[in-house]
Write an enzyme that holds these catalytic residues in place. Structure first.
Site, PDB file in Angstrom:
ATOM      1  N   ASP A   1       0.885  -1.294  -0.453  1.00  0.00           N
ATOM      2  CA  ASP A   1      -0.068   0.530   0.235  1.00  0.00           C
ATOM      3  C   ASP A   1       0.775   1.387  -0.009  1.00  0.00           C
ATOM      4  O   ASP A   1       1.419   1.849   0.967  1.00  0.00           O
ATOM      5  CB  ASP A   1      -0.947  -0.412   1.527  1.00  0.00           C
ATOM      6  CG  ASP A   1      -2.056   1.564   1.485  1.00  0.00           C
ATOM      7  OD1 ASP A   1      -3.136   1.337   0.776  1.00  0.00           O
ATOM      8  OD2 ASP A   1      -1.604   2.388   2.012  1.00  0.00           O
TER       9      ASP A   1
ATOM     10  N   TYR B   1       3.027   9.618  -0.224  1.00  0.00           N
ATOM     11  CA  TYR B   1       4.158   9.031   0.902  1.00  0.00           C
ATOM     12  C   TYR B   1       5.599   9.342   0.148  1.00  0.00           C
ATOM     13  O   TYR B   1       6.623   9.025   0.717  1.00  0.00           O
ATOM     14  CB  TYR B   1       3.593   7.785   0.677  1.00  0.00           C
ATOM     15  CG  TYR B   1       2.188   7.044   1.386  1.00  0.00           C
ATOM     16  CD1 TYR B   1       1.537   7.913   2.108  1.00  0.00           C
ATOM     17  CD2 TYR B   1       2.019   5.776   1.227  1.00  0.00           C
ATOM     18  CE1 TYR B   1       0.858   7.494   2.775  1.00  0.00           C
ATOM     19  CE2 TYR B   1       1.197   5.053   1.801  1.00  0.00           C
ATOM     20  CZ  TYR B   1       0.612   6.266   2.733  1.00  0.00           C
ATOM     21  OH  TYR B   1      -1.362   6.045   3.616  1.00  0.00           O
TER      22      TYR B   1
ATOM     23  N   LYS C   1      -2.982   6.281  -4.368  1.00  0.00           N
ATOM     24  CA  LYS C   1      -4.016   6.592  -4.201  1.00  0.00           C
ATOM     25  C   LYS C   1      -4.357   8.301  -4.508  1.00  0.00           C
ATOM     26  O   LYS C   1      -2.729   8.819  -4.916  1.00  0.00           O
ATOM     27  CB  LYS C   1      -4.383   7.165  -2.660  1.00  0.00           C
ATOM     28  CG  LYS C   1      -4.234   6.046  -2.029  1.00  0.00           C
ATOM     29  CD  LYS C   1      -4.021   6.299   0.026  1.00  0.00           C
ATOM     30  CE  LYS C   1      -3.560   4.371   0.800  1.00  0.00           C
ATOM     31  NZ  LYS C   1      -2.487   4.684   0.734  1.00  0.00           N
TER      32      LYS C   1
ATOM     33  N   HIS D   1      -7.497   9.527  -1.389  1.00  0.00           N
ATOM     34  CA  HIS D   1      -6.916   9.526  -0.432  1.00  0.00           C
ATOM     35  C   HIS D   1      -7.775  10.069   0.849  1.00  0.00           C
ATOM     36  O   HIS D   1      -7.637   9.568   1.397  1.00  0.00           O
ATOM     37  CB  HIS D   1      -5.563  10.356  -0.204  1.00  0.00           C
ATOM     38  CG  HIS D   1      -4.802   9.696   0.229  1.00  0.00           C
ATOM     39  ND1 HIS D   1      -3.502   9.624   0.128  1.00  0.00           N
ATOM     40  CD2 HIS D   1      -4.904   9.474   1.461  1.00  0.00           C
ATOM     41  CE1 HIS D   1      -2.730   9.112   1.357  1.00  0.00           C
ATOM     42  NE2 HIS D   1      -3.691   9.130   2.349  1.00  0.00           N
TER      43      HIS D   1
END
Lengths: 91, 184
Positions: B45, B50, B79, B110
């Protein structure tokens, strides 16, 4: 289908007596019990770690099968969502 | 150790345990993702936010090249970040390129960011991408029921996974066993 992020609440409830008791009963860790509980509720879980030992530990949750007493005990754990309110985040 | 799967309502299998990568960055990403795959993780994930899609993708491609796993055995989630809610197709393409993958298994909005008013349309555009062969499953993250109903018309999230911060003591409304409603 619901997926749980931060399923371990960053470890904040590992000392919870109910989680500890279920962990002791199964010879499992608090993290494994927490993940097993969420998976038994039908959630997918995505614990993050940068530690290979924790990778193995978290994977071990797959081998923990909780009975209805365990689930009832874990249902009673007090906790809080970690995230901001989706209606306002990021404000 | 075999990880249980559930079947999403579009028919694809979704491993119930995966590796989250939020706050994994730089040099620590590749080794941990490779080790996870070696141990048996099949669900990784990530998210545009990120800032590790490049490293996650490198690890995945290296594991495939090494014969540890096939692409089809893996389930990769990424996302759409809030700033990209009005440029969904471009953002998706950028994620594919950063990950260096041919397709993504699950793409999520997200955060709803409802005050901006573009979250329902963003989801609909993700759903359009799903029909174009490079995206398997679609969903939303952090959408409460109130977020979903705040738009001007009833949103329909037809093939939808949801993602929520759940933990013992705070399971989400839709994964708690006491509720009969599901988010589908």
């Amino acid at each position: 289908m619901t997926e749980a992020w931060a399923p371990l609440a960053r470890g904040s409830n590992f000392d919870d007596p109910a989680i500890q008791a279920v962990a002791d009963k199964h010879g499992a860790t608090a993290a494994q019990v927490s993940l097993a509980y969420l998976m038994q509720l039908g959630c997918s879980v995505v614990p993050k770690t940068s530690n290979p030992k924790r990778l193995e530990e978290n994977l071990g949750a797959v081998g923990v099968t909780l009975d209805s007493e365990d689930v009832a005990a874990l249902d009673g754990v007090k906790g809080e969502r970690l995230s901001g309110d989706p209606l306002t985040f990021p404000g | 150790m075999r990880i249980p799967v559930t079947t999403l309502n579009d028919g694809y299998d979704f491993p119930l345990l995966g590796l989250g990568t939020y706050k994994l960055t730089g040099d620590e990403v590749e080794p941990i993702v490779r080790t996870a795959i070696e141990l048996g993780y099949r669900h990784i994930d990530t998210a545009a936010l990120y800032d590790n899609e490049v490293e996650v993708g490198k690890a995945i491609n290296a594991a495939i090249k090494a014969g540890d796993v096939t692409r089809e055995e893996l389930f990769v989630t990424t996302k759409l970040w809030n700033d990209d809610q009005e440029r969904v197709a471009e953002a998706y393409q950028e994620s594919l390129e950063r990950l260096d993958l041919e397709f993504i298994d699950l793409y999520l909005v997200h955060w709803p960011w409802p005050q901006h008013g573009t979250h329902v349309k963003a989801f609909e555009q993700i759903a359009e991408l799903q029909g174009m062969g490079r995206l398997q499953s679609v969903g939303v993250a952090n959408f409460s029921r109130r977020c979903s109903t705040r738009s001007s018309r009833p949103p329909v999230f037809p093939r939808c996974s949801t993602r929520w911060s759940c933990t013992p003591g705070s399971p989400s409304p839709s994964c708690a066993p006491t509720t009969t409603s599901t988010t589908s």
